[in-house]
Enzyme design. Structure first.
Site, PDB file in Angstrom:
ATOM      1  N   THR A 169      20.981 -26.603 -10.665  1.00  0.00           N
ATOM      2  CA  THR A 169      20.126 -25.592 -11.278  1.00  0.00           C
ATOM      3  C   THR A 169      20.198 -25.787 -12.783  1.00  0.00           C
ATOM      4  O   THR A 169      21.217 -25.499 -13.402  1.00  0.00           O
ATOM      5  CB  THR A 169      20.613 -24.182 -10.908  1.00  0.00           C
ATOM      6  OG1 THR A 169      20.567 -24.049  -9.480  1.00  0.00           O
ATOM      7  CG2 THR A 169      19.737 -23.122 -11.528  1.00  0.00           C
TER       8      THR A 169
ATOM      9  N   LYS B 147      24.707 -17.041 -16.616  1.00  0.00           N
ATOM     10  CA  LYS B 147      24.057 -18.290 -17.047  1.00  0.00           C
ATOM     11  C   LYS B 147      22.670 -18.412 -16.397  1.00  0.00           C
ATOM     12  O   LYS B 147      21.684 -18.741 -17.052  1.00  0.00           O
ATOM     13  CB  LYS B 147      24.924 -19.488 -16.638  1.00  0.00           C
ATOM     14  CG  LYS B 147      24.474 -20.828 -17.186  1.00  0.00           C
ATOM     15  CD  LYS B 147      24.936 -21.973 -16.297  1.00  0.00           C
ATOM     16  CE  LYS B 147      24.175 -21.974 -14.966  1.00  0.00           C
ATOM     17  NZ  LYS B 147      24.341 -23.176 -14.152  1.00  0.00           N
TER      18      LYS B 147
ATOM     19  N   LYS C 107      13.356 -22.220  -8.336  1.00  0.00           N
ATOM     20  CA  LYS C 107      14.800 -21.989  -8.174  1.00  0.00           C
ATOM     21  C   LYS C 107      15.275 -20.889  -9.121  1.00  0.00           C
ATOM     22  O   LYS C 107      15.999 -19.965  -8.733  1.00  0.00           O
ATOM     23  CB  LYS C 107      15.552 -23.295  -8.468  1.00  0.00           C
ATOM     24  CG  LYS C 107      17.060 -23.168  -8.592  1.00  0.00           C
ATOM     25  CD  LYS C 107      17.734 -22.642  -7.331  1.00  0.00           C
ATOM     26  CE  LYS C 107      19.239 -22.518  -7.529  1.00  0.00           C
ATOM     27  NZ  LYS C 107      19.870 -21.728  -6.467  1.00  0.00           N
TER      28      LYS C 107
END
Lengths: 291, 291, 291, 291
Positions: free
Chosen positions: A93, A238, A169
Site C-alpha cells: 500500500t 499512515k 486500495k
C-alpha cells in the site's frame, strides 16, 4: 518463470510461501535476513541484494511503505538494473505520488509496472485468500495471473492505469477506518445510556452490518481486545494520511478522513499507537469520560 | 387481545397489516384517515380518535416523530385516558428525551411502556421481517412477543429500561449515515483517479463490506439513483439530530455525527432534501467539482 | 417613563442599576428576590410578579435562556397582560426560534418588540459600556434610545426585524468561541515544540490579533486561569447550540461550530463545565497529552 | 558585514531593499534574475549563483517553500560551501521538518542557524515594519539585530532552538486562517437571516475583534474582494498543511486545521485557488446556497 520477491514481513512471507509451494523458483530478499529462513526451508532461494532479486522475469515488491520502497527499489539501483521486459508487481500500500512516479520510471525503461495492492491480513495472506486489486498493462497482468491466483482468492481488474488500483486500495482502507470510528462513537453513545458496546455491535453486526469488517472489528471493540495488534494503529494513521494526500492531489476534501487523522493522532498521544487500530474506538470512550 | 394502533404511514401500515393478518382485532387511527382504507379491507377496525385507540389492552404507536407523538399521545389526552395495566409499545424512532419523558409518565400512571424501535424499510415492514429492539418490563414484553413475532423476524431484548432501545436505534441509524458518508467520500476519491464509484463499491461490497447497508446504499450511490426516496434525506438529518441530542445529554462528543449534520444540511441547501438520503454522497462529489 | 425589568442576574443587575442611577423609575422582578436588595437601595422598586412588572411603558427582559424567558414572559401570563403600545426590549441571548415566536406574539397583540442583545460581561454591564445590537420598530427604538444609552456605550442598529439582532449576537458569540478554540489548538501546537502558550499568545495578541477577545482570553489560557468563571463553559455550549440551531433553520452548515460543540461537550465530560469557557483550550492540551 | 540574500519574491525584495538602503553590501540571488533589477538600481550587487551568495558573513534566505529552499540551499551545494562562522537567517515559512534538518546540518558544519520567519504582507515588508520571530544562538541573533531592525518593527525572541520560531509562525498562520473561516461561517449565518456580512463584520471588527486580522480580512469578505490576491489561497492551503504536519510530528490533533484543509481544498476545486485566501469565506456561502 524466475521470480524476485522483496519484502518478507508478515504479509510478504505468507505470499512468497504460496508462490514457492506453487512450484515457483522464488529469489527472496528482505532487509532483515532472518525472515528468509522459513522460506528457504520451503525451497526458496536467497538473493544477495535487491539488484540480484531484480535479475528475474517477474519481481514482486511488498515493502513496508513509501520510504522502504524508495530505498530498496530506487536508491539501491535495483530498478535501474532491471532488463527490459521485466514485470514488476507492486503489492504494498503506497502513496499515489510514489505509484505515479514508479509508473513513469518503468515506462521510461520499458518495464511493465502493475500496481496490485491487496485486502486481507497476515492470516489471509498465508491462506492464499487475499483480494487483489490489479491495474497495469493487460498482457502483463495476464502473464502473472497464475501467480496472483496462488496468492489471492480473487483478482479485481482495474484497467491499465496503476493509479486506479492504488486509489481503490487507499479508499478501501479509509472505509475500514471510518467503520471503526463509527462503531467507536456509536459504542460511546450506547454506553452513555447503559448499553454495553458488545450488545450494540452484536445486533448491528448480525443484521444491517453483517460483514467481516464490522464483525471482526466489532468483536475487538466489544472486548477492548487491542493486543496483540493485527494491524498497528500507527499504520492506520499512515494509511489515513495516504487517503488525505491522495485527496489533496485531486482536490477532494475528505472530512471523515480528517476526523480520523485527528482521532488517530490523539490515540497515539494517549499511548495506543502500537495497539490494534481498533483502539481508535477508545478515543470516543475517553472523551466522554467512559474509558 | 384488543390492540390500538396509531400511525399508519409506510411503516405503520405494513406492521398493522401483519397484525390483522395474524388474526388480531386492531383498532386503527391515523391523522389522515385515507391510510386506513386498505387495512379496513383486511379486517381492521377504525378508531374515532387517539383516545378510542387507547381503549385497548395493547397500544402500538408508530408516529412520524417527536412532535407527532407528543400531539397524538399527550396533547390529545389519549395517554391520560389509558386504563392501568395497558401495555404501550412505542415503535417509532424518537428522541431519548421524549422516550425518557414517556417512560416517566407511564410509570406514574401504572402503564407498561416498551420502547421497541425497528430496523428495516417499508418493504421489510410489509414482509414482517423487521429487526425489533425491545426494552421495557420483562413480563410486558413477554406478553406482546406474539405481536412482535408477527411484525419482525427477530426481537433483540435490551433489558427493562426503554432508553436502551432508543439509544441503540439512534446509534444504529448513525452508523448507517456514517456508512453512506464514507462511501460518498471514498467514491469522490476514487473518481478523482478515474475509477468509477460503481467499481469501488462493488469490490468493497463483495468483500470486506459484504453487508446489506453497503450493498443497498452502494448500488444507489453507484447509479446516482436517489429517486424515489425510500428514506428521505431530511429524515436522515432529523435522525442524526437525535444522535447529537442523545450524545449531548450524556456528554458524548460525536465528531462523525457532526460532519454528517453539516453535510446533510448542505445537501438540503443544495436541493436534495426530498431525495433518498443516499444523496448525501453527492456532497463529496460536488465539493470536489465532480458532480 | 415607567420601566419594568425582569431578570437580575450578573448582567441584568448592572444594567438595571444604570437605569435607576439615570433617574428612572424601575420596577424590578427576579426569580430569586435576594437579587433585588442592592437595587432597592439605589431607589429601584419591587414588582410582585412578572405581570406587575409588565404594567409599564417599557419592559426590559434579561432572563437566563429560552426556558426562563418562556416561563417568565409567556407561561406566567405576563405578556398577555401587557397593554397595547408597550415596548418590550428583549436583551438576553435567545434562540432565533424563540425570538421569532416572540416577535409574532407581540405583533398579534400590538406590542412593540425590540431584540437588543448585548456584548460585554458583567463588569462592562456595570460600567454602562455594553455594545447593544438593536432590531425592531424604528420609532420604538428611538423612544428607548435614552435607556440604551444608559446601559451601553453604543447601539448598533440592525433594522426592524428582531431576528437580525438575534442572529448577529449568536454569530458574534460563535466567533468568540472560535477564537478560543483557535488559541487552544495553536497553544497545544506551540507547546509541542517547547514554546509556552503565554509567549505565542502575547506575540499574536500584541500584533495581528491585538483585540479584546484575544488579549483577554489569551491571558486566561496562558495562565490556565479558568476560575472564577466570568462566563461558564456550559453557557458557551448553550450558545454554540444556538448557532447550530440558527444555522439549521436556514440550512447553513457551520463546521467550526460543530467542532466547538464536540469539544465543549468533551470539556464538560472532563469536568470543566463550571469553569470559564476559556477552559475549552484545555481540550487540545489534554488530547495531545500535554495537560 | 557582507550579506548574501537569496529569494527576491514580493517579500524578499522589500526586505533586501531595506538592507541596501540601510547601507549594507547585499549580494543578491534569485531564480529569475529579472527580480534583481530594481535592487541593483538601489545599490545591490548580483551574486552569480547560490554558492556565490553564500560567500558572506550573513546569509538571508526568503525562498518560496520547502522545495525551493531545499533546491537552492542544499542541492546547489551552497550550504556545503559556507565557511565556518557564517550566520544563516532563514526567514521564509518552512516546515518544522526542514527547519529541524537545516538546524542539524548547520550544527554539523559549525554554522549559526537562525529561524526568523515574519508576519506581514509585501507592503509591510517594503515599509520595514515586519514582526520578526527569531530563534537561534543568542550571540548570532545579537550580531544580526541591526539587520532585523532594518527589516522589522520588532523582533520577538524565542530562545535558541530554531524550531520554536518556526512553530510560532505556523501556529500564527493557522490562527489567521481560523479567523477567516470563523468570519466566513458567521457571515453565512447572518446572511441566512437577512443581515449583510458587511454589517456583522463591521460591528465585530469595531468592538471585540478590533484587530488587523479581522478588520483587513473582514473588509475583503464583506466586499467579496478576492482579487488581486495579497496572499493566494493555494499558499494558505500550503500553510495549513505545515500546521497539520507540525502537529502530526508531535501528536497534536488540530480539528480546526482539519476543517480548514478540507475547506481550502474545496475552494481550490471550485476555482478559487489563485484568489486571496479570504475567498475561503465563499465556501460557507456556497454550501448554504447563498453564493
Amino acid at each position: 518463470m524466475k521470480i524476485g520477491f522483496l519484502g518478507l514481513g508478515g504479509m510478504g512471507a505468507g505470499m512468497a510461501a504460496n508462490l514457492i509451494r506453487g512450484g515457483h523458483q522464488v529469489h527472496l530478499w528482505n532487509r532483515s535476513p532472518a525472515a528468509l529462513e522459513p522460506l528457504l526451508a520451503l525451497g526458496g532461494l536467497a538473493a544477495a541484494d535487491p539488484v540480484a532479486a531484480f535479475d528475474a522475469d517477474v519481481v514482486i515488491s511488498m515493502l513496508a511503505d513509501d520510504t522502504a520502497t524508495r530505498a530498496v527499489l530506487l536508491d539501491s539501483g535495483a530498478l535501474d538494473s532491471a532488463r527490459p521486459g521485466l514485470i514488476h508487481l507492486s503489492m504494498a500500500t503506497l502513496s499515489v505520488a510514489l505509484i505515479g512516479e514508479l509508473a513513469e520510471r518503468h515506462r521510461q525503461r520499458d518495464l511493465a509496472f502493475i500496481a496490485a495492492p491487496v485486502f486481507g491480513r497476515t492470516d489471509v495472506a498465508e491462506a492464499g485468500k487475499l483480494n487483489i486489486l490489479a491495474a497495469g498493462p493487460a498482457e502483463a497482468i495476464a502473464e502473472v495471473q497464475p501467480l496472483l491466483d496462488l496468492m489471492g482468492q480473487k483478482t479485481w481488474p482495474l484497467g491499465d492505469e496503476p493509479l486506479s488500483a492504488a486509489a481503490v486500495k487507499i479508499a478501501g482502507n479509509f472505509m475500514i477506518a471510518s467503520a471503526i470510528e463509527a462503531m467507536g462513537e456509536a459504542s460511546a453513545l450506547a454506553k452513555g445510556f447503559g448499553v454495553e458496546p458488545a450488545q450494540l455491535l452484536e445486533i448491528m453486526g448480525s443484521t444491517l452490518f453483517n460483514a467481516p469488517v464490522y464483525r471482526n472489528y466489532g468483536a475487538l471493540i466489544a472486548e477492548q481486545r487491542y493486543e496483540p495488534a493485527a494491524f498497528r494503529l500507527v499504520l492506520g494513521l499512515k494509511d489515513v494520511g495516504l487517503a488525505l494526500a491522495a485527496g489533496q492531489s485531486r482536490h477532494v476534501p475528505l472530512p471523515f478522513a480528517s476526523v480520523l487523522r485527528d482521532n488517530l493522532l490523539e490515540a497515539v498521544a494517549q499511548g495506543d499507537g502500537e495497539r490494534d487500530w481498533a483502539a481508535l474506538a477508545q478515543v470516543a470512550m475517553r472523551r466522554s469520560g467512559q474509558a
